[in-house]
Write a protein that holds these residues in place. Structure first.
Motif, short mmCIF file in Angstrom:
data_model
loop_
_atom_site.label_atom_id
_atom_site.label_comp_id
_atom_site.label_asym_id
_atom_site.label_seq_id
_atom_site.Cartn_x
_atom_site.Cartn_y
_atom_site.Cartn_z
N ALA A 103 0.82 -1.22 0.00
CA ALA A 103 0.00 0.00 0.00
C ALA A 103 0.85 1.26 0.00
O ALA A 103 0.55 2.22 -0.72
N VAL A 104 1.92 1.28 0.81
CA VAL A 104 2.75 2.49 0.85
C VAL A 104 3.57 2.64 -0.42
O VAL A 104 3.85 3.76 -0.87
N ILE A 105 3.95 1.51 -1.02
CA ILE A 105 4.63 1.59 -2.32
C ILE A 105 3.67 2.15 -3.36
O ILE A 105 4.02 3.05 -4.14
N ALA A 106 2.45 1.63 -3.36
CA ALA A 106 1.43 2.10 -4.33
C ALA A 106 1.11 3.57 -4.13
O ALA A 106 0.90 4.31 -5.10
N SER A 107 1.08 4.00 -2.88
CA SER A 107 0.69 5.37 -2.56
C SER A 107 1.83 6.37 -2.66
O SER A 107 1.67 7.47 -3.20
#
Length: 226
Positions: free
Chosen positions: A71-75
């Motif tokens: 999620a943090v990579i995507a965001s």
């Protein structure tokens, strides 16, 4: 006189390099107990005479759901696993959009954010940005991607006075960092631009749209290989 000043500057720089490199080496193995931002938030609450909220507890990366890592990579940093600390394409795009006056999240990578959060203060000065670049290079060389992600997910602000994945999972969803679902992980990642303003649960329509977008990107990432 000039010679004394130059010697002083030389010694100061040598001490700085020695202490900074030693600090990075230590934190490769030792959990980061507190960050400058955490201290600043506590001091701010004292001056504002408001309730001091501080919730932080270290969690090893193996106990943090891959969903949150995705999620943090995507965001925050889609090229985290590919770049060497700096995403120059994102930085160039951010620079161009800033010149046009558009509001964007910027070109700061997870590595840069980690370097800033752990070792530096908040701000936009050239000195701070220069030091951020210096520490980013150090942690990329000494820590590697897996440790950077572990420190990042244990150090960043994920709510008002809430730091790290363990406390964020408990605060927002009454669960553990290991058991975060894709939707819950996307909820935490969605508020990172301003975690004291936005809510990961019972969110606004804006955050709900961000959650949906993050989940779409998460499905494309696949298994994370550090």
């Amino acid at each position: 006189m000039i010679k004394k000043i130059l010697n002083f500057i030389k010694k100061t720089l040598l001490w700085f390099f020695a202490i900074s490199i030693l600090s990075v080496i230590i934190f490769k193995w030792v959990p980061v107990p507190i960050t400058p931002l955490m201290v600043i938030r506590v001091v701010e609450s004292k001056f504002e005479d408001s309730e001091t909220i501080f919730s932080h507890d270290w969690e090893p990366l193996e106990n943090i759901s891959p969903n949150l890592q995705k999620a943090v990579i995507a965001s925050e940093d889609g090229n985290f696993l590919k770049h060497s600390g700096f995403d120059f394409d994102a930085m160039q795009k951010a620079f161009k959009n800033n010149k046009k006056g558009k509001r964007i999240k910027g070109g700061s990578t997870i590595s840069q954010q980690t370097a800033k959060n752990v070792f530096l203060w908040q701000g936009r000065s050239y000195l701070r940005k220069g030091l951020e670049a210096y520490f980013t290079v150090l942690i990329e060389l000494i820590w590697g991607k897996e440790r950077i992600m572990e420190v990042y997910l244990n150090s960043i602000e994920m709510g008002n006075g809430v730091y790290g994945a363990k406390e964020a999972a408990r605060h927002w969803y009454s669960t553990t960092a290991k058991d975060l679902t894709p939707q819950q992980a996307a909820g935490i990642a969605a508020i990172l631009p301003n975690p004291r303003k936005f809510k990961a649960s019972n969110s606004s329509s804006y955050i709900n749209r961000r959650k949906a977008k993050i989940q779409r990107v998460m499905r494309q990432i696949g298994k994370i290989e550090y």
